[in-house]
Scaffold this active site. Sequence first.
Site, PDB file in Angstrom:
ATOM      1  NE  ARG A  82     -27.169 -21.161  40.760  1.00 20.31           N
ATOM      2  CZ  ARG A  82     -27.211 -21.638  39.383  1.00 20.31           C
ATOM      3  NH1 ARG A  82     -28.855 -21.368  39.006  1.00 20.31           N
ATOM      4  NH2 ARG A  82     -27.600 -21.929  38.502  1.00 20.31           N
ATOM      5  NE  ARG A 113     -24.028 -25.625  35.591  1.00 23.84           N
ATOM      6  CZ  ARG A 113     -24.275 -26.168  34.567  1.00 23.84           C
ATOM      7  NH1 ARG A 113     -23.600 -26.536  33.285  1.00 23.84           N
ATOM      8  NH2 ARG A 113     -25.932 -26.475  34.709  1.00 23.84           N
ATOM      9  NE  ARG A 150     -27.218 -23.912  30.129  1.00 20.79           N
ATOM     10  CZ  ARG A 150     -27.781 -24.432  30.963  1.00 20.79           C
ATOM     11  NH1 ARG A 150     -29.186 -24.141  31.875  1.00 20.79           N
ATOM     12  NH2 ARG A 150     -27.117 -23.549  32.626  1.00 20.79           N
ATOM     13  NE  ARG A 157     -28.837 -28.273  29.668  1.00 22.73           N
ATOM     14  CZ  ARG A 157     -28.813 -27.607  31.350  1.00 22.73           C
ATOM     15  NH1 ARG A 157     -29.988 -27.693  31.864  1.00 22.73           N
ATOM     16  NH2 ARG A 157     -27.899 -27.561  31.313  1.00 22.73           N
TER      17      ARG A 157
HETATM   18  P1  AP5 Z   1     -33.130 -29.501  32.968  1.00 16.53           P
HETATM   19  O1  AP5 Z   1     -34.654 -28.895  32.733  1.00 16.53           O
HETATM   20  O2  AP5 Z   1     -32.851 -27.902  31.679  1.00 16.53           O
HETATM   21  O3  AP5 Z   1     -32.035 -28.655  34.566  1.00 16.53           O
HETATM   22  P2  AP5 Z   1     -31.968 -27.570  35.627  1.00 16.53           P
HETATM   23  O4  AP5 Z   1     -32.334 -28.381  36.805  1.00 16.53           O
HETATM   24  O5  AP5 Z   1     -33.060 -27.132  34.985  1.00 16.53           O
HETATM   25  O6  AP5 Z   1     -30.362 -27.237  35.251  1.00 16.53           O
HETATM   26  P3  AP5 Z   1     -29.650 -26.455  34.405  1.00 16.53           P
HETATM   27  O7  AP5 Z   1     -28.199 -26.360  34.261  1.00 16.53           O
HETATM   28  O8  AP5 Z   1     -30.752 -25.744  33.441  1.00 16.53           O
HETATM   29  O9  AP5 Z   1     -29.295 -25.761  36.350  1.00 16.53           O
HETATM   30  P4  AP5 Z   1     -28.193 -24.694  36.508  1.00 16.53           P
HETATM   31  O10 AP5 Z   1     -29.118 -24.455  38.092  1.00 16.53           O
HETATM   32  O11 AP5 Z   1     -27.271 -25.461  36.242  1.00 16.53           O
HETATM   33  O12 AP5 Z   1     -28.337 -23.480  35.515  1.00 16.53           O
HETATM   34  P5  AP5 Z   1     -28.934 -21.980  35.501  1.00 16.53           P
HETATM   35  O13 AP5 Z   1     -29.846 -21.468  33.913  1.00 16.53           O
HETATM   36  O14 AP5 Z   1     -29.942 -21.733  36.840  1.00 16.53           O
HETATM   37  O15 AP5 Z   1     -33.065 -30.571  32.483  1.00 16.53           O
HETATM   38  C1  AP5 Z   1     -31.298 -31.434  31.879  1.00 16.53           C
HETATM   39  C2  AP5 Z   1     -31.200 -32.361  31.008  1.00 16.53           C
HETATM   40  O16 AP5 Z   1     -31.870 -33.664  31.932  1.00 16.53           O
HETATM   41  C3  AP5 Z   1     -32.259 -31.718  30.059  1.00 16.53           C
HETATM   42  O17 AP5 Z   1     -31.471 -32.555  28.751  1.00 16.53           O
HETATM   43  C4  AP5 Z   1     -33.861 -32.357  30.126  1.00 16.53           C
HETATM   44  O18 AP5 Z   1     -34.264 -32.287  28.535  1.00 16.53           O
HETATM   45  C5  AP5 Z   1     -33.426 -33.418  30.862  1.00 16.53           C
HETATM   46  N1  AP5 Z   1     -33.880 -34.178  31.530  1.00 16.53           N
HETATM   47  C6  AP5 Z   1     -35.247 -33.162  33.300  1.00 16.53           C
HETATM   48  N2  AP5 Z   1     -35.768 -34.502  33.728  1.00 16.53           N
HETATM   49  C7  AP5 Z   1     -34.894 -35.550  33.325  1.00 16.53           C
HETATM   50  C8  AP5 Z   1     -36.184 -36.435  34.131  1.00 16.53           C
HETATM   51  N3  AP5 Z   1     -36.548 -36.498  34.692  1.00 16.53           N
HETATM   52  N4  AP5 Z   1     -35.533 -37.787  33.289  1.00 16.53           N
HETATM   53  C9  AP5 Z   1     -34.638 -37.622  32.507  1.00 16.53           C
HETATM   54  N5  AP5 Z   1     -34.114 -36.564  31.604  1.00 16.53           N
HETATM   55  C10 AP5 Z   1     -34.692 -35.430  32.221  1.00 16.53           C
HETATM   56  O19 AP5 Z   1     -27.254 -21.315  36.294  1.00 16.53           O
HETATM   57  C11 AP5 Z   1     -26.902 -21.299  35.267  1.00 16.53           C
HETATM   58  C12 AP5 Z   1     -25.710 -20.143  35.362  1.00 16.53           C
HETATM   59  O20 AP5 Z   1     -26.026 -19.093  35.072  1.00 16.53           O
HETATM   60  C13 AP5 Z   1     -24.832 -20.843  36.886  1.00 16.53           C
HETATM   61  O21 AP5 Z   1     -23.920 -21.680  36.423  1.00 16.53           O
HETATM   62  C14 AP5 Z   1     -24.452 -19.117  37.407  1.00 16.53           C
HETATM   63  O22 AP5 Z   1     -23.130 -18.730  36.274  1.00 16.53           O
HETATM   64  C15 AP5 Z   1     -25.574 -18.032  36.628  1.00 16.53           C
HETATM   65  N6  AP5 Z   1     -26.838 -17.778  37.690  1.00 16.53           N
HETATM   66  C16 AP5 Z   1     -28.177 -18.391  37.588  1.00 16.53           C
HETATM   67  N7  AP5 Z   1     -28.720 -17.620  38.623  1.00 16.53           N
HETATM   68  C17 AP5 Z   1     -27.832 -16.980  39.387  1.00 16.53           C
HETATM   69  C18 AP5 Z   1     -28.309 -16.765  40.753  1.00 16.53           C
HETATM   70  N8  AP5 Z   1     -28.531 -17.227  41.157  1.00 16.53           N
HETATM   71  N9  AP5 Z   1     -26.962 -16.162  41.130  1.00 16.53           N
HETATM   72  C19 AP5 Z   1     -26.031 -15.809  40.517  1.00 16.53           C
HETATM   73  N10 AP5 Z   1     -26.149 -16.350  39.143  1.00 16.53           N
HETATM   74  C20 AP5 Z   1     -26.535 -17.100  38.512  1.00 16.53           C
END
Ligand code: AP5
Length: 216
Positions: free
Chosen positions: A88, A172, A161, A127
């Site tokens: 990230r 974010r 969430r 979502r």
């Molecule tokens: P979805 O598929 O859920 O989107 P996503 O890209 O996976 O989004 P996230 O919010 O999960 O990503 P993120 O990077 O912020 O969160 P993460 O969990 O990694 O789709 C979103 C919505 O759109 C859904 O409702 C879906 O149905 C809809 N949708 C999907 N495709 C579509 C389309 N084509 N058309 C229409 N609708 C659609 O991270 C969360 C937190 O964890 C971070 O903020 C951080 O605090 C921590 N964290 C995680 N990884 C790390 C790391 N490597 N280092 C440090 N902290 C970290």
Amino acid sequence: MRLVFLGPPGAGKGTQASKLAQELGVPHISTGDILRRAIALATPTGVEAKEFVDRGELVPFVIVLRLVQDRLGEDDAANGWILDGFPRNLEQALAFEDLLVRMRSAIDRVLYFDASETVVVSRLTARRTCKGCGAVYHLQFSPPKVAGVCDKCGGTDLEQRSDDQEEAIRNRLRVYASETEPLVGHYRKTGLLREIRAELPPQEVTREVAARLSKG
Ligand code: AP5
């Protein structure tokens, strides 16, 4: 196949990663999901990570690197994986490259899910995630067949969430722009990056992912 999914929050990385992982028979490793599970179980890692996740900040490097290292060491990851949400920032990317060298492994492709801020905000605010099985819905674009009931497990707890509140979403997006977006240039230079037009409807995004992976 060893893949990294990169892109802004809400671009659809998790949606596509979970489908593709099933097709390829490899684990979908989402650092966000691992952290949320740890938080729900109140493990020491979860307790430490909670305030960062709730605010939309990156969780400290050492915690995340240890999680990824442990997960990649599990048997089901021996023949491939899809990493969603890691690396990230550049620090994580460089540490990950060292780890892969030690594991005699390598990334095959980095898929960059490109979507505008307006699109991702509209996806994140509507979502919903099933508390029972983790299935992801969107109230407008991919709602469950029966309102409030999970198609996969029948659970009735479809929740928002904690970091999908407006203030955390804005944070974010700021963190993404300053920390994660520079990785697009980093992986473009390596020749591993393939771009996905993530604003398309889900089935079209799925087709585009398949096309980017088949062309080499
Ligand atoms: P979805 O598929 O859920 O989107 P996503 O890209 O996976 O989004 P996230 O919010 O999960 O990503 P993120 O990077 O912020 O969160 P993460 O969990 O990694 O789709 C979103 C919505 O759109 C859904 O409702 C879906 O149905 C809809 N949708 C999907 N495709 C579509 C389309 N084509 N058309 C229409 N609708 C659609 O991270 C969360 C937190 O964890 C971070 O903020 C951080 O605090 C921590 N964290 C995680 N990884 C790390 C790391 N490597 N280092 C440090 N902290 C970290």
